[in-house]
Motif scaffolding. Structure first.
Motif, short mmCIF file in Angstrom:
data_model
loop_
_atom_site.label_atom_id
_atom_site.label_comp_id
_atom_site.label_asym_id
_atom_site.label_seq_id
_atom_site.Cartn_x
_atom_site.Cartn_y
_atom_site.Cartn_z
N GLY A 337 -22.40 -6.98 -130.08
CA GLY A 337 -22.47 -7.91 -129.61
C GLY A 337 -21.65 -9.25 -130.25
O GLY A 337 -20.87 -9.92 -129.15
N MET A 338 -21.49 -9.01 -131.52
CA MET A 338 -20.55 -9.95 -131.89
C MET A 338 -18.84 -10.01 -131.32
O MET A 338 -18.36 -11.25 -130.77
N SER A 339 -18.70 -9.30 -131.41
CA SER A 339 -17.25 -8.31 -131.37
C SER A 339 -17.40 -9.14 -129.32
O SER A 339 -15.87 -9.41 -129.19
N VAL A 340 -17.70 -8.46 -128.85
CA VAL A 340 -17.80 -8.89 -127.56
C VAL A 340 -18.02 -10.27 -126.67
O VAL A 340 -17.32 -10.53 -126.47
N PHE A 341 -18.51 -10.96 -127.38
CA PHE A 341 -18.93 -12.62 -127.17
C PHE A 341 -17.88 -13.62 -128.12
O PHE A 341 -17.25 -13.98 -127.03
N ASN A 447 -13.73 -7.67 -136.11
CA ASN A 447 -14.70 -7.26 -136.51
C ASN A 447 -15.11 -5.76 -135.75
O ASN A 447 -16.11 -5.38 -136.58
N ILE A 448 -14.54 -5.68 -134.78
CA ILE A 448 -15.04 -3.67 -134.73
C ILE A 448 -13.68 -3.18 -135.65
O ILE A 448 -14.33 -1.92 -135.94
N VAL A 449 -12.74 -3.25 -135.97
CA VAL A 449 -12.10 -2.63 -137.41
C VAL A 449 -12.98 -1.91 -138.60
O VAL A 449 -13.38 -1.15 -139.05
#
Length: 662
Positions: A337-341, A447-449
């Motif tokens: 959720g952190m990455s998406v938003f 953050n995704i990595v």
């Protein structure tokens, strides 16, 4: 843990969770802790400290951003990042010493010392506001960092000593919620106070806002000291500890101590990364409001309010979503959720309406495009709450009590290093011409990595996430006496084998990690083999296929049980094709012959006929329909001593637990 006074017997809480809905008494809400002396004075002490931090930092940042002419030699474009960096330098220098002090001395006494020190620091800060002295304010920023460095290990080591295991997630959620509500209030107070008299001419002398800021910082510090006087005694974890005053050697020692438990250490890295993300966003809000959205300082308060409310709500929801357990399956959900938003915030920041003047709060809220920005900030922060609370609770529960505060100190060291890197990255990107939205996008992609790297190293997080999704979307799970799964020590769990997701359901409802005994063919598949190897599952093969692998499996089970792990085996050896239980095989007897541990019989009801079972064409419900709508039950029986755990008794007990429902 022997040094923690328990507010109620664990069996009471467990029976309440396991009882049927019509007979169960609702467990006490986490908010009930706010009425108890073992938690409330501590909560308000840390609340006031967090609020004071932010009244000071937001007031300082606002003054130098919007009233830069009053401060000589200060660059308003980078000062927010500089203030953050100065605040966290003490975490690098003094965290190791603070962790030792927190393990050696009474935590209530330390709390009162820290709050007395805060009063002195705020007197210096007030002088800096009143004199418009940047050096004094920078010095106060550093000393407030010292204050937080010393209090951090005390705060997080206090909780597991005073809270029962089932209260730990709720208590951490309240602390996280309280911290960010305090940030919100501190942000509002600091921002409003800094703006008083801001439109007066620079030559008019010290504006009223600076006087208000100084006075409030002192008053809040005094209130925090009063609250700390009511914190009950909290005995030291290791009173005989000899303190190493060399911060460099002790820092290295603490990091090595933290690395002793791989899951705990990677959880520390995960929390530190959250602080990297949070520091990047929070430090950018002033310039984001001014340069990207053409808004005044009051709008920064709105942005921070949305961020604080989001993480506060996410922290509180953790207890409900995790059923009062430490549910690390929420961590991947949070990072996703952190990455998406965060990425959506980048796109939402483009095409915003421009104005010839700085927008007021009313004008800002009047533009529909700004509401997307606020929604992104709120949801990003809410998922940050899902991410952080389980990690803090996991570290507290899996760290040895004798050096828990030093593990927290190692966490603070890593947090500070990550936050310093965050400030340096933001300053470098700003100097290279990257705007604030670009910094947000960079952080979200990183953050995704980082998340992928951590979950690759510890698949337990991903497995728990899959398990959590399954039992919260496909099924509604009723638990019967799951408190019988031992909280510590080795035990063999035996269960009927109904579907391909049996292990996932059991994993989702167990308070502890489980080592599953699984068919060796699963380990040959590229993805699942990699996942289950990292999850420490134990491959087993029939004697006619690979007798060496079979013997190795039994020895691995014995070694795991000797180390105090839970080992789960499905004694039928294969999925049922009819819904009825297959005869139990002798594998469990071979395990018990090598390790005399209790056996915990369990039964799953309701999975037969689902999309995940080998549903026979016998006229039963359609598999998908039942799998998506049915309720299932996990029932746990009384422990059976190894000497009494015959195959006949185990099969009979599991059959009785399952009952007529398959």
């Amino acid at each position: 843990m022997s040094d923690r006074p328990m507010p109620a017997a664990p069996e009471t809480h467990a029976e309440e969770r396991a009882a049927p809905a019509h007979a169960a008494r609702e467990p006490a809400s986490q908010f009930a802790l706010l009425r108890e002396r073992r938690f409330a004075p501590f909560f308000w002490t840390q609340f006031l400290g967090a609020m004071n931090d932010n009244v000071f930092k937001i007031g300082f940042t606002s003054l130098v951003t919007y009233q830069a002419a009053r401060f000589s030699g200060v660059d308003p474009k980078t000062v927010a990042f500089l203030i953050s960096a100065i605040f966290i330098v003490p975490f690098v220098l003094f965290s190791a010493t603070s962790g030792q002090v927190a393990d050696k001395f009474d935590k209530a006494t330390l709390t009162r010392w820290v709050k007395t020190f805060e009063i002195v620091v705020m007197l210096i800060g007030a002088a800096g506001f009143w004199l418009h002295s940047a050096p004094l304010l920078y010095a106060c920023t550093f000393l407030m960092g010292v204050h937080s460095t010393v209090f951090g290990p005390v705060k997080y080591a206090y909780l597991p000593q005073r809270l029962a295991p089932e209260e730990l997630v709720g208590g951490n959620g309240l602390v996280e919620m309280g911290t960010f509500v305090a940030i919100l209030i501190g942000t509002i107070v600091g921002g409003v106070a800094a703006g008083i008299g801001a439109n007066d001419a620079v030559s008019a002398g010290t504006p009223p806002g600076a006087w208000w800021l100084g006075g409030m910082c002192i008053a809040i510090a005094l209130a925090g000291r009063v609250a700390s006087a009511f914190v009950p005694p909290c005995e030291p974890s290791q009173p005989g500890l000899r303190i190493n005053w060399n911060p460099f050697s002790e820092t290295w020692r603490n990091l090595r101590l933290a690395r002793g438990n791989r899951t705990v250490f990677l959880s520390l890295l995960g929390i530190s990364w959250l602080w990297f993300v949070g520091a990047t966003f929070l430090s950018s809000f002033f310039n984001f409001a001014k340069d990207v959205m053409s808004a005044n300082a009051d709008v920064v308060t709105v942005l921070l309010a949305m961020f604080s409310l989001g993480i506060g709500l996410g922290s509180l929801l953790c207890e409900r979503l995790s059923r009062r357990r430490i549910e690390i399956g929420l961590v991947p959900l949070g990072s996703l959720g952190m990455s998406v938003f965060g990425i959506d915030l980048f796109f939402a920041s483009h095409g915003l309406p421009r104005a010839p003047h700085l927008l007021s709060v009313g004008e800002f809220l009047g533009a529909a495009a700004h509401w997307r920005v606020l929604a992104d900030l709120f949801l990003l922060a809410m998922f940050g709450g899902f991410y952080s609370v389980p990690l803090y609770a996991l570290i507290q529960s899996r760290s040895a009590p004798s050096h828990r505060a030093r593990i927290i100190a190692a966490n603070n060291i890593l947090n500070s290093l990550f936050m310093i890197v965050s400030s340096l990255m933001a300053m470098a990107l700003t100097s290279a011409g990257v705007g604030i939205p670009g910094i947000f996008l960079t952080t979200a992609l990183l953050n995704i990595v980082v998340a992928a790297y951590i979950y690759a190293l510890v698949p337990e997080f991903l497995l728990r996430f899959i398990a959590w999704l399954l039992v919260h979307t496909v099924y509604r799970v009723r638990l019967v006496h799951t408190e019988r799964i031992p909280a510590e020590g080795g035990a063999v769990l035996v269960c009927n084998h109904v579907s391909f997701v049996d292990a996932i359901v059991i994993m989702a409802e167990s308070p502890r990690p489980i080592r599953f005994v699984m068919d060796h063919r699963i380990f040959r598949t590229p993805f699942f083999g990699w996942v289950f190897r990292h999850a420490k599952a134990i491959p087993i093969a029939p004697a006619h296929e690979d007798p060496k692998a079979l013997a190795a499996a039994y020895e691995a089970c014995a070694a795991a049980l000797a180390e105090g792990d839970l080992v789960c085996i499905f004694p039928e050896g294969k999925l049922t094709r009819t819904g009825d239980m297959n005869p139990f095989r002798h594998g469990v007897s071979e395990i018990l012959a090598r390790a005399s541990v209790p056996v915990i019989p369990m039964a799953l009801r309701g999975l037969w006929g689902s999309a995940f079972s080998r549903h026979a064409a016998s006229g039963q419900e359609r598999p998908v329909r039942r799998g998506l709508t049915s309720r299932l039950t996990l029932a746990v029986g009384e422990p059976i001593p190894a000497a009494d755990a015959t195959l006949e008794r185990l099969q009979q007990t599991v059959a009785e637990l399952r009952g007529a429902r398959r």
